[in-house]
Write an enzyme that holds these catalytic residues in place. Structure first.
Site, PDB file in Angstrom:
ATOM      1  N   GLN A   1       0.887  -1.002   0.069  1.00  0.00           N
ATOM      2  CA  GLN A   1      -0.057   0.128  -0.014  1.00  0.00           C
ATOM      3  C   GLN A   1       0.840   1.357   0.017  1.00  0.00           C
ATOM      4  OE1 GLN A   1      -3.725  -0.682   3.008  1.00  0.00           O
ATOM      5  NE2 GLN A   1      -1.729  -1.982   3.444  1.00  0.00           N
TER       6      GLN A   1
ATOM      7  N   ASP B   1       6.295   4.783  -1.418  1.00  0.00           N
ATOM      8  CA  ASP B   1       7.527   5.246  -1.394  1.00  0.00           C
ATOM      9  C   ASP B   1       8.762   4.604  -2.366  1.00  0.00           C
ATOM     10  OD1 ASP B   1       8.018   2.949  -0.106  1.00  0.00           O
ATOM     11  OD2 ASP B   1       7.661   3.570   1.875  1.00  0.00           O
TER      12      ASP B   1
ATOM     13  N   HIS C   1      -1.542   1.323  -4.244  1.00  0.00           N
ATOM     14  CA  HIS C   1      -1.832   2.776  -4.282  1.00  0.00           C
ATOM     15  C   HIS C   1      -0.995   3.663  -4.942  1.00  0.00           C
ATOM     16  CE1 HIS C   1      -4.196   1.863  -0.126  1.00  0.00           C
ATOM     17  NE2 HIS C   1      -4.710   1.193  -1.142  1.00  0.00           N
TER      18      HIS C   1
ATOM     19  N   CYS D   1      -1.152  13.179 -15.824  1.00  0.00           N
ATOM     20  CA  CYS D   1      -1.782  14.210 -16.428  1.00  0.00           C
ATOM     21  C   CYS D   1      -3.301  14.121 -16.203  1.00  0.00           C
ATOM     22  CB  CYS D   1      -1.467  14.472 -17.645  1.00  0.00           C
ATOM     23  SG  CYS D   1      -2.490  15.831 -18.660  1.00  0.00           S
TER      24      CYS D   1
ATOM     25  N   CYS E   1      -4.525  14.261 -20.191  1.00  0.00           N
ATOM     26  CA  CYS E   1      -4.431  13.181 -21.309  1.00  0.00           C
ATOM     27  C   CYS E   1      -4.221  11.888 -20.595  1.00  0.00           C
ATOM     28  CB  CYS E   1      -3.391  13.565 -22.174  1.00  0.00           C
ATOM     29  SG  CYS E   1      -1.531  13.758 -21.712  1.00  0.00           S
TER      30      CYS E   1
ATOM     31  N   CYS F   1       1.101  19.542 -17.972  1.00  0.00           N
ATOM     32  CA  CYS F   1       1.552  18.674 -18.906  1.00  0.00           C
ATOM     33  C   CYS F   1       2.238  18.985 -19.972  1.00  0.00           C
ATOM     34  CB  CYS F   1       0.440  17.769 -19.360  1.00  0.00           C
ATOM     35  SG  CYS F   1       0.562  16.465 -20.476  1.00  0.00           S
TER      36      CYS F   1
ATOM     37  N   ASN G   1       3.182  -6.784  13.461  1.00  0.00           N
ATOM     38  CA  ASN G   1       2.881  -5.344  13.806  1.00  0.00           C
ATOM     39  C   ASN G   1       3.339  -5.282  15.208  1.00  0.00           C
ATOM     40  OD1 ASN G   1       1.038  -2.953  14.202  1.00  0.00           O
ATOM     41  ND2 ASN G   1       0.077  -3.664  12.022  1.00  0.00           N
TER      42      ASN G   1
HETATM   43  P1  OAD Z   1      -1.460   3.031   8.976  1.00  0.00           P
HETATM   44  O1  OAD Z   1      -0.711   4.258   9.794  1.00  0.00           O
HETATM   45  O2  OAD Z   1      -2.852   2.844   8.931  1.00  0.00           O
HETATM   46  O3  OAD Z   1      -1.285   1.841   9.994  1.00  0.00           O
HETATM   47  C1  OAD Z   1       0.336   1.496  10.357  1.00  0.00           C
HETATM   48  C2  OAD Z   1       0.595   0.287  10.903  1.00  0.00           C
HETATM   49  O4  OAD Z   1       1.931  -0.028  11.243  1.00  0.00           O
HETATM   50  C3  OAD Z   1      -0.213   0.321  12.342  1.00  0.00           C
HETATM   51  O5  OAD Z   1      -1.150  -1.008  12.454  1.00  0.00           O
HETATM   52  C4  OAD Z   1       1.119   0.194  13.035  1.00  0.00           C
HETATM   53  O6  OAD Z   1       0.946  -0.587  14.530  1.00  0.00           O
HETATM   54  C5  OAD Z   1       2.169  -0.460  12.436  1.00  0.00           C
HETATM   55  N1  OAD Z   1       3.555  -0.191  12.682  1.00  0.00           N
HETATM   56  C6  OAD Z   1       4.160   1.167  12.905  1.00  0.00           C
HETATM   57  N2  OAD Z   1       5.336   1.027  13.006  1.00  0.00           N
HETATM   58  C7  OAD Z   1       5.769  -0.487  12.882  1.00  0.00           C
HETATM   59  C8  OAD Z   1       6.918  -1.072  12.757  1.00  0.00           C
HETATM   60  N3  OAD Z   1       8.227  -0.415  13.089  1.00  0.00           N
HETATM   61  N4  OAD Z   1       6.713  -2.531  12.358  1.00  0.00           N
HETATM   62  C9  OAD Z   1       5.646  -3.130  12.373  1.00  0.00           C
HETATM   63  N5  OAD Z   1       4.767  -2.299  12.262  1.00  0.00           N
HETATM   64  C10 OAD Z   1       4.546  -0.992  12.643  1.00  0.00           C
HETATM   65  O7  OAD Z   1      -1.038   2.567   7.511  1.00  0.00           O
HETATM   66  P2  OAD Z   1      -1.518   1.619   6.563  1.00  0.00           P
HETATM   67  O8  OAD Z   1      -2.096   0.481   7.177  1.00  0.00           O
HETATM   68  O9  OAD Z   1      -0.416   1.463   5.526  1.00  0.00           O
HETATM   69  O10 OAD Z   1      -3.873   5.218   1.699  1.00  0.00           O
HETATM   70  O11 OAD Z   1      -2.518   2.635   6.039  1.00  0.00           O
HETATM   71  C11 OAD Z   1      -3.238   2.113   4.508  1.00  0.00           C
HETATM   72  C12 OAD Z   1      -3.685   3.210   3.757  1.00  0.00           C
HETATM   73  O12 OAD Z   1      -4.263   4.103   4.567  1.00  0.00           O
HETATM   74  C13 OAD Z   1      -2.572   4.067   3.214  1.00  0.00           C
HETATM   75  O13 OAD Z   1      -1.858   3.428   1.973  1.00  0.00           O
HETATM   76  C14 OAD Z   1      -3.004   5.108   2.701  1.00  0.00           C
HETATM   77  C15 OAD Z   1      -3.978   5.329   4.132  1.00  0.00           C
HETATM   78  O14 OAD Z   1      -4.630   6.279   3.962  1.00  0.00           O
HETATM   79  C16 OAD Z   1      -4.029   6.144   0.881  1.00  0.00           C
HETATM   80  O15 OAD Z   1      -3.357   7.072   0.879  1.00  0.00           O
HETATM   81  C17 OAD Z   1      -4.998   5.617  -0.164  1.00  0.00           C
END
Ligand code: OAD
Length: 261
Positions: free
Chosen positions: A123, A126, A141, A149, A152, A169, A235
């Site tokens: 997700q 980076d 994502h 753009c 287009c 663009c 996690n």
């Molecule tokens: P979140 O910020 O929702 O969750 C991050 C998770 O990583 C949490 O469950 C933390 O406990 C865990 N965490 C933090 N540090 C850690 C570490 N060192 N090792 C292991 N786990 C750790 O981020 P995402 O789940 O990636 O989407 O969020 C999903 C999507 O929501 C993103 O891709 C983004 C966001 O809105 C869009 O922008 C469309």
């Protein structure tokens, strides 16, 4: 004990699916979204990560993404990204894969990526998995390094780290936007199809550093579990995935992944 079992499950997997989220990049110095001090605490989602927010104030959105491009540019892959890349380059049990049958020579119709020994469904935008050396990465994502753009649809990567505001663009003069999926937007069809194929083909599923709250990514471990595929979660805390996981290994991805891979 769980560490040992998780290690055995991964070692015996012929097709591992890995779903990663912002937590895997936390130890590279990149902020997560929903943790304390996370990105969504300081930046209202609807203003910086929705098509409506971009329409209303594209400059604000570009400033937000430029800050993220700068942060991602100085970040380097951590031990968790590197462990996954090593697993792929080691060709996990590739030699053991059964011969395929079927008209397309591909058996169940999967394309080659889905047959690879490891598929990372990330997700994250980076690019750190690829920087670590992983090749079979599906960016659910989008990518912070791609610019699209609004007119287009042309996708380009050749922009400086700080994209000049407001970018236009070269082909059609329309406004450019980050090539990322915002709230209220669908994932690209090809990306969805490739991810679903990988989820349906895997024999073990690893979930790393995601709160598993955003669809469709959050549904993938559940689909795997319904197929009786073992799910292992890494996690810092329990998540929505924990009830269906065989184990939740609590701790930092950068410390746990090198131990189980
Ligand atoms: P979140 O910020 O929702 O969750 C991050 C998770 O990583 C949490 O469950 C933390 O406990 C865990 N965490 C933090 N540090 C850690 C570490 N060192 N090792 C292991 N786990 C750790 O981020 P995402 O789940 O990636 O989407 O969020 C999903 C999507 O929501 C993103 O891709 C983004 C966001 O809105 C869009 O922008 C469309």
């Amino acid at each position: 004990m769980s560490l040992k079992k998780a290690k055995a499950l991964i070692a015996h997997s012929e097709r591992l699916c890995v779903l990663t989220g912002a937590g895997i990049s936390a130890e590279s110095g990149l902020k997560t979204f929903r943790d304390a001090g996370g990105l969504w605490e300081d930046h209202p989602v609807e203003k910086v990560a929705t098509p409506e927010g971009f329409q209303e104030d594209p400059e604000l959105v570009w400033r937000f993404y430029n800050a993220r491009r700068k942060a991602a540019d100085i970040a380097t892959p951590n031990a968790a990204h590197l462990a996954l890349a090593r697993l792929e380059s080691g060709g996990v049990r590739k030699h053991k894969m059964k011969p395929k049958s079927g008209a397309n020579g591909n058996g169940n119709g999967l394309h080659p990526e889905a047959e690879a020994p490891i598929t990372i469904l990330t997700q994250n935008i980076d690019g750190l998995h690829q920087q670590a050396g992983s090749q079979n990465v599906i960016e659910l994502h989008g990518s912070i390094w791609k610019v699209r753009c609004t007119g287009c649809g042309l996708i380009t990567t050749d922009y400086p780290i700080e994209v000049p505001i407001l970018p236009r663009c070269e082909e059609c003069e329309a406004l450019l936007r980050p090539h990322v999926v915002w709230f209220g937007e669908a994932l690209e069809e090809e990306v969805l199809a490739a991810a679903e194929e990988a989820v349906m083909a895997c024999d073990a599923f690893l979930v790393v550093g995601t709160s598993a709250l955003v669809q469709p990514a959050a549904s993938y471990p559940f689909i795997a579990a319904r197929r009786k595929v073992p799910v292992i979660e890494v996690n810092m805390e329990h998540t929505t995935v924990s009830p269906i996981a065989q184990f939740t290994l609590l701790g930092k991805a950068g410390e746990i992944l090198p131990k189980i891979i």
